[in-house]
Scaffold this active site. Sequence first.
Site, mmCIF file in Angstrom:
data_model
loop_
_atom_site.group_PDB
_atom_site.id
_atom_site.type_symbol
_atom_site.label_atom_id
_atom_site.label_comp_id
_atom_site.label_asym_id
_atom_site.label_seq_id
_atom_site.Cartn_x
_atom_site.Cartn_y
_atom_site.Cartn_z
ATOM 1 N N TYR A 182 97.046 57.741 45.313
ATOM 2 C CA TYR A 182 97.308 58.450 46.337
ATOM 3 C C TYR A 182 97.729 59.598 45.835
ATOM 4 C CZ TYR A 182 96.725 54.167 49.026
ATOM 5 O OH TYR A 182 96.246 52.818 49.420
ATOM 6 N N GLU A 193 99.830 54.325 55.061
ATOM 7 C CA GLU A 193 101.341 53.583 54.732
ATOM 8 C C GLU A 193 101.056 52.862 53.620
ATOM 9 O OE1 GLU A 193 100.614 51.933 58.559
ATOM 10 O OE2 GLU A 193 101.469 53.664 59.429
#
Length: 163
Positions: free
Chosen positions: A127, A115
């Site tokens: 990411y 998250e």
Amino acid sequence: MIAVPAQVHIREMTLQDLPEVLEIDQASFPVPWPERSYRFELIENPAAQLFVAESSDDSESQVVGFIGYWLIGDEVHISTFAIHPDYRMQGIGELMLVRALRTARASGAAVATLEVRVSNWPAIHLYEKLGFEQVGKRAGYYRDNGEDALLMTLHSLREGVEQ
Ligand SMILES: CC(C)(COP(=O)(O)OP(=O)(O)OC[C@H]1O[C@@H](n2cnc3c(N)ncnc32)[C@H](O)[C@@H]1OP(=O)(O)O)[C@@H](O)C(=O)NCCC(=O)NCCS
């Protein structure tokens, strides 16, 4: 190819690292983990793995980043991750994340999840660079300001960490 300072290496976190880790955590997050959380992860949680990046020269060494994950079944979940503000944008975060994912993969992980705050563009870029995809949102997930969490998944761990 990741260009990082030659004197940085990654190793497992120990209790002795906690003062430096807590300092980086407090400089990086609005709601840092308390020391007892790190102690629990290091001593009691069999699903947890924690690593530090250490920068050293001839005279001294310094912890400049850390990353943690939980491995549950074939899923690795990034639990915490930060680089010292003075050492960001030098490739250390990418190196740490790749190393953590490779270690998890060697331990049986097939998919990675995490998250991230919707406003955290540096982390989201990292990411996505490694192949994570945005798969959903948790509304109001962060208690300090009610910000949404972006859920990100790397479905094929192999593709994301073959560098
Ligand atoms: C997110 C974080 C760990 C990245 O660490 P870092 O060592 O600075 O990252 P790297 O230098 O390895 O950068 C790797 C990639 O991340 C992305 N990135 C990193 N910092 C960025 C920035 N300020 N803006 C945009 N992209 C960024 C880029 O894609 C970069 O690749 P590139 O240089 O080839 O473009 C660091 O910014 C940090 O500690 N932030 C505070 C804590 C945090 O948000 N943790 C993540 C919680 S989910």
